[in-house]
Design a protein around this motif. Structure first.
Motif, short mmCIF file in Angstrom:
data_model
loop_
_atom_site.label_atom_id
_atom_site.label_comp_id
_atom_site.label_asym_id
_atom_site.label_seq_id
_atom_site.Cartn_x
_atom_site.Cartn_y
_atom_site.Cartn_z
N ARG A 66 4.58 -0.04 6.14
CA ARG A 66 3.20 0.38 6.38
C ARG A 66 2.96 0.72 7.84
NH1 ARG A 66 -1.62 -3.74 6.17
NH2 ARG A 66 -3.37 -2.40 6.70
N LEU A 95 6.86 -0.79 -0.16
CA LEU A 95 5.50 -0.33 -0.41
C LEU A 95 5.42 0.57 -1.64
CD1 LEU A 95 2.77 -0.80 1.01
CD2 LEU A 95 3.14 1.31 2.27
N LEU A 111 2.95 -6.92 3.47
CA LEU A 111 2.75 -5.54 3.89
C LEU A 111 1.27 -5.15 3.91
CD1 LEU A 111 5.65 -3.69 2.03
CD2 LEU A 111 5.61 -4.60 4.36
N ASP A 115 -2.94 0.14 0.61
CA ASP A 115 -1.84 1.11 0.75
C ASP A 115 -0.84 1.05 -0.39
OD1 ASP A 115 -2.35 2.71 3.08
OD2 ASP A 115 -1.99 0.94 4.30
N TRP A 116 -1.17 0.35 -1.47
CA TRP A 116 -0.28 0.32 -2.63
C TRP A 116 -0.67 1.47 -3.56
CZ3 TRP A 116 3.74 -2.94 -2.27
CH2 TRP A 116 3.64 -3.96 -1.32
N TYR A 124 6.02 8.15 -1.40
CA TYR A 124 5.94 7.40 -0.15
C TYR A 124 6.76 8.10 0.95
CZ TYR A 124 7.07 3.91 3.38
OH TYR A 124 7.27 3.27 4.58
#
Length: 490
Positions: A66, A95, A111, A115-116, A124
């Motif tokens: 991240r 991630l 993490l 942001d998942w 990603y």
């Protein structure tokens, strides 16, 4: 005409060979010449007189998945150390691929809570490339992430169909450019996984010649069984196995690195295997009650249950609140911690071993992180090479550059030689040192004069100059659409 000449320095080329006085020429992000370049025209010069010039350091064990997506304000925790390439997705935690509107289970939350949002690993990688990261990135797929995505009940082994879906995700990720798979069998989301499950999920690695990094199931009393399991999985898949942050936890296990390293040496005669470690006798991960009794001290690095606990001693807090440290763990969770449970002799022995690379294992999103996030690589150069004389400087650099590049299949990184990427560090051998401490863990190191990433001056005297010079280093071996997972044996 050259874009840059780094002139007058002493080159330690990353191979372990003796140092030599040489200039380094750079054009279009590549090293084009090493030698006497006096009189050759160049658009820019960097005076490295009295300094060491070496390849950019490769941090083989990070959780920077991240961090790389953003632009850190102020000094960069990795650039200030001379790191130019990071390996992400370690310990089973990546991630992607995972879509989640809520915070995933620990330790994935190391993490962060958001942001998942990447359904495919390739999504990603594309987002990371679009973000133009500060560092080069080698990205692993986390087995625990795959389990959270596909296994209905994390308290049991995967079914054959669940393992097949995880393997299909891994194959897709490898096609997109992932470099391999990581495991974290120590942690709750993967604790129920069997060796057979990991082998089934990891099956795409064999054809892709991917790498497998493994946080062992146990690093304390059951270290022997855990080591045998990891070596068995690596052999079954026929791939390079990296034993993540090798260490011995708990007083009764102090000194056992003599035996574990002998076991690794014996295995290395028959299969590709290596290790990484960080140069500290304290570890850091999620706050676990089971780790408290093994430790002489525990420092809280973050807590969602009580944010004010960050930076405090768990033992001191427990005394203040009139409860046991184990009971306090439940009140603070989810949380992270630093554990003092290792012996310095084991750290030195493992760090000096010929098969050991250097990785920070830093946790960039902790409120009060372990100092390894900011100090790992200068600590190897200053404390262990210069002050402790654990190994020569050339060996220290090799462990952080050439060895790492070779093990992770980075054919054009980790060396100062024509044709290699111009990831270069200039530092003061006499004064380079870590300054991050457990009391002040985000203090930048000293003695790193300049850091070049792909030929761009990215950091000078600790100041970020170019925050977007990195690249996503994608593995190029493709599996193609015909891959199908054998799943788990029934």
């Amino acid at each position: 005409m050259l874009d840059l000449i780094i002139a007058g320095g002493t080159v330690v080329d990353g191979s372990g060979a003796p140092r030599l006085r040489a200039d380094v020429g750079v054009a279009q992000g590549r090293i084009t010449a090493v030698g006497d370049l006096r009189g050759q025209p160049a658009r820019a010069h960097h005076d490295a007189t009295g300094r060491i010039v070496c390849p950019g350091f490769i941090d083989v064990h990070t959780h920077d998945d991240r961090l790389l997506l953003g632009t850190p304000h102020g000094p960069h925790p990795k650039l200030t150390q001379g790191v130019t390439t990071v390996v992400t997705g370690n310990c089973g935690i990546s991630l992607a691929p995972l879509l989640s509107a809520t915070t995933p289970p620990a330790p994935l939350d190391l993490l962060g809570a958001d942001d998942w949002r990447y359904a495919r690993f390739g999504d990603y990688l594309d987002a990371l490339q679009a973000a133009r990261p500060a560092l080069n990135a080698v990205c692993l797929v986390g087995h625990s992430t795959l389990r959270v995505r596909h296994v209905a009940d994390l308290e049991r082994p995967a079914t054959p169909s669940e393992a097949a879906r995880m393997a299909a995700d891994l194959a897709d990720a490898l096609d997109a450019g992932a470099s391999g798979l990581s495991t974290g069998l120590y942690y709750p989301p993967a604790r129920a996984a069997t060796a057979e499950e990991v082998i089934a999920v990891g099956a795409p690695l064999t054809a892709a010649r991917g790498i497998l990094t493994m946080h062992l199931r146990d690093e304390a009393d059951a270290i022997d069984d855990a080591l045998r399991e990891a070596l068995h999985i690596g052999r079954a898949l026929g791939v390079e196995a990296v034993l993540s942050h090798h260490k011995l936890i708990g007083q009764r296990n102090h000194g056992r690195s003599v035996q574990t390293l002998a076991a690794v040496d014996a295995a290395a005669a028959h299969q590709p295997v290596c290790m990484d470690c960080y140069p500290y006798n304290a570890s850091s991960t999620m706050l676990l009650a089971a780790r408290v009794g093994q430790s002489s001290e525990v420092l809280v690095t973050w807590s969602r249950g009580d944010p004010s606990a960050a930076g405090r001693s768990l033992f001191a807090l427990a005394r203040e609140r009139g409860c046991t440290p184990e009971a306090l763990v439940e009140q603070l969770a989810p949380a992270g911690a630093v554990y003092f449970a290792m012996h310095e002799d084991d750290v030195r022995r493992i760090l000096a071993h010929p098969l050991t690379m250097v990785g920070s294992d830093g946790l960039a999103h902790d409120a009060v992180p372990h100092p390894r996030l900011w100090g790992t690589f200068p600590r190897v150069l200053g404390h262990y090479a210069r002050e402790q004389r654990l190994f020569p400087l050339e060996t220290a650099v090799y462990k952080m550059t050439g060895l790492s590049a070779r093990r992770f299949g980075l054919a054009d990184r980790g060396m100062i030689a024509p044709g290699y990427a111009a990831d270069i560090v200039v530092f003061d051998e006499a004064h380079v040192a870590d300054r991050a401490s457990f009391e002040h863990p985000t203090t930048p190191s000293i003695g790193i004069d300049a850091v070049f990433v792909n030929g761009h001056l990215a950091c000078e005297q600790g100041r970020t100059v170019h925050a977007h010079a990195g690249q996503v280093l994608r593995r190029t071996t493709k599996l193609g659409p015909a891959y199908s997972s054998p799943g788990l044996a029934t």
